[in-house]
Design an enzyme around this catalytic site. Structure first.
Site, PDB file in Angstrom:
ATOM      1  N   THR A   1       0.834  -1.204   0.000  1.00  0.00           N
ATOM      2  CA  THR A   1       0.000   0.000   0.000  1.00  0.00           C
ATOM      3  C   THR A   1       0.867   1.251   0.000  1.00  0.00           C
ATOM      4  OG1 THR A   1      -0.145   0.162   2.410  1.00  0.00           O
ATOM      5  CG2 THR A   1      -1.762  -1.221   1.307  1.00  0.00           C
TER       6      THR A   1
ATOM      7  N   GLY B   1      -1.364  -3.385  10.859  1.00  0.00           N
ATOM      8  CA  GLY B   1      -2.037  -3.309  12.139  1.00  0.00           C
ATOM      9  C   GLY B   1      -3.541  -3.456  11.996  1.00  0.00           C
ATOM     10  N   ASP B   2      -4.260  -3.179  13.091  1.00  0.00           N
ATOM     11  CA  ASP B   2      -5.715  -3.321  13.087  1.00  0.00           C
ATOM     12  C   ASP B   2      -6.373  -2.405  12.066  1.00  0.00           C
ATOM     13  OD1 ASP B   2      -5.934  -5.293  15.176  1.00  0.00           O
ATOM     14  OD2 ASP B   2      -5.376  -3.729  16.604  1.00  0.00           O
TER      15      ASP B   2
ATOM     16  N   ASN C   1      -8.864  -3.473   9.041  1.00  0.00           N
ATOM     17  CA  ASN C   1     -10.163  -2.835   8.889  1.00  0.00           C
ATOM     18  C   ASN C   1     -10.390  -2.382   7.452  1.00  0.00           C
ATOM     19  OD1 ASN C   1     -11.630   0.055   8.865  1.00  0.00           O
ATOM     20  ND2 ASN C   1     -12.583  -1.260  10.395  1.00  0.00           N
TER      21      ASN C   1
ATOM     22  N   SER D   1       1.170  -1.743  16.092  1.00  0.00           N
ATOM     23  CA  SER D   1       1.699  -1.425  17.421  1.00  0.00           C
ATOM     24  C   SER D   1       0.931  -2.132  18.525  1.00  0.00           C
ATOM     25  CB  SER D   1       1.657   0.093  17.649  1.00  0.00           C
ATOM     26  OG  SER D   1       0.338   0.584  17.457  1.00  0.00           O
TER      27      SER D   1
ATOM     28  N   ASP E   1     -20.929 -15.476  16.861  1.00  0.00           N
ATOM     29  CA  ASP E   1     -22.209 -15.752  17.522  1.00  0.00           C
ATOM     30  C   ASP E   1     -23.365 -14.892  17.019  1.00  0.00           C
ATOM     31  OD1 ASP E   1     -21.512 -13.320  18.604  1.00  0.00           O
ATOM     32  OD2 ASP E   1     -21.571 -13.960  20.701  1.00  0.00           O
TER      33      ASP E   1
ATOM     34  N   GLU F   1      -9.575   3.025  14.060  1.00  0.00           N
ATOM     35  CA  GLU F   1      -9.603   4.116  13.092  1.00  0.00           C
ATOM     36  C   GLU F   1     -10.642   5.153  13.528  1.00  0.00           C
ATOM     37  OE1 GLU F   1      -7.326   4.307  10.343  1.00  0.00           O
ATOM     38  OE2 GLU F   1      -6.579   2.870  11.816  1.00  0.00           O
TER      39      GLU F   1
END
Length: 321
Positions: free
Chosen positions: A46, A72-73, A77, A101, A223, A280
């Site tokens: 990216t 990372g997260d 996302n 991180s 769930d 984010e």
């Protein structure tokens, strides 16, 4: 010939690497080792915001069988939002190479964090159908937070995150603990409604956020439900201590803490409410969150702690949304 090419494409794997991680020696060594072991691994890097979503969507349109996100997260996302643009039957399986991180989602899922072990796992683990919540038109995989917790996450400098890892959030939180303002809001869900002066709101598909904070420890990623945590405003150190004691017990409805599960939740705040989706940042005055059950296939061990029950037999595939 066409069928052969399509079959070959299905065995291909696209690795989407956050540009900041692409030159890390451990990452390059992991990619080379997996290729030498026979993995058909295409690497895309990216450059700017939106690239991970575009690359993930294109991989699905090209018929790639599995997409791995290295970052990372926030990178996860973005890729999830790209995959969710595709029809359910065109979505590739998703693997995670944690390079952030905090790595809250990967840690909660029990995935390896060392690059070579993580990449091998992302390539080989079975795919399990997992839920994907949506906040208005934005998807998230791990957690949405609102109020003070979101303010901390969004205001922590990225350089400090890289230096201190998850500890950066605790440091910024300590500096701001007595400067926060409450966020009055009206919450509605399938089983009830509530007026609350929010300190923290957490909507968990996963269990942890903000660098390891276990906000929704009972959440399960398959769930069909959100695990909701409401922390109400407090006025003194004594109230804060009482809130922390309640937080240990997780009452369904306490003085400061409320926890419940629901398939959807809507919020109307009196002003702009700071939010984070998988870390984010964004702001909303009003929004609705609902769960799309089994929307993605995620590479996970059968004994993953976020699966609602141990899985045996054939790996799951993503259900139609």
């Amino acid at each position: 010939m066409t069928r052969i090419k399509e079959k070959e494409r299905e065995t291909m794997v696209t690795l989407i690497l956050n540009g900041k991680s692409a030159q890390l020696p451990a990452v390059r060594q992991a990619v080379n080792a997996c290729r030498e072991a026979g993995a058909e691994l295409e690497v895309k890097v990216t450059w700017e915001a939106g690239d991970a979503a575009r690359m993930a969507e294109q991989a699905g349109r090209d018929g790639v069988g599995r997409v791995i996100v290295g970052g990372g997260d926030g990178s996860i996302n973005e890729a999830v939002n790209g995959l969710m643009r595709l029809p359910a039957e065109r979505r590739p399986g998703l693997g995670l190479l944690p390079l952030g991180s905090a790595n809250d989602l990967a840690s909660a899922l029990g995935l390896a964090l060392e690059p070579l072990a993580a990449l091998k796992a992302a390539l080989s683990l079975p795919l399990h159908a997992v839920d994907v919540p949506r906040l208005d038109d934005q998807y998230f995989l791990n957690m949405a937070t609102g109020g003070f917790g979101a303010e901390i996450t969004s205001s922590t400098p990225k350089s400090l995150k890289r230096l201190l890892g998850g500890g950066a959030y605790s440091l910024i939180g300590a500096l701001k603990a007595w400067q926060y303002r409450p966020y009055p809001a009206r919450l509605c869900w399938a089983e009830g409604q509530r007026e609350a002066s929010l300190f923290v709101l957490a909507l968990g598909n996963g269990t942890r956020s903000g660098g390891g904070q276990h906000l929704t420890p009972e959440a399960r990623i398959d769930d069909g439900l959100l695990d909701v945590l409401i922390l109400r405003d407090f006025a003194s150190l004594r109230d804060m201590a009482a809130m922390r004691r309640e937080l240990q017990r997780r009452p369904r409805e306490g003085t400061f803490v409320e926890a419940f599960r629901t398939a959807w939740l809507s919020v109307e705040a009196h002003g702009d409410l700071p939010l984070t989706l998988d870390g984010e940042p964004c702001h909303r005055r009003a929004f609705r969150v609902e769960v799309t059950p089994g929307a993605l296939s995620l590479a996970l061990p059968d004994d993953c702690p976020l699966l609602s029950a141990p899985v045996t037999g054939q790996p799951a595939t993503a259900a139609a949304s």
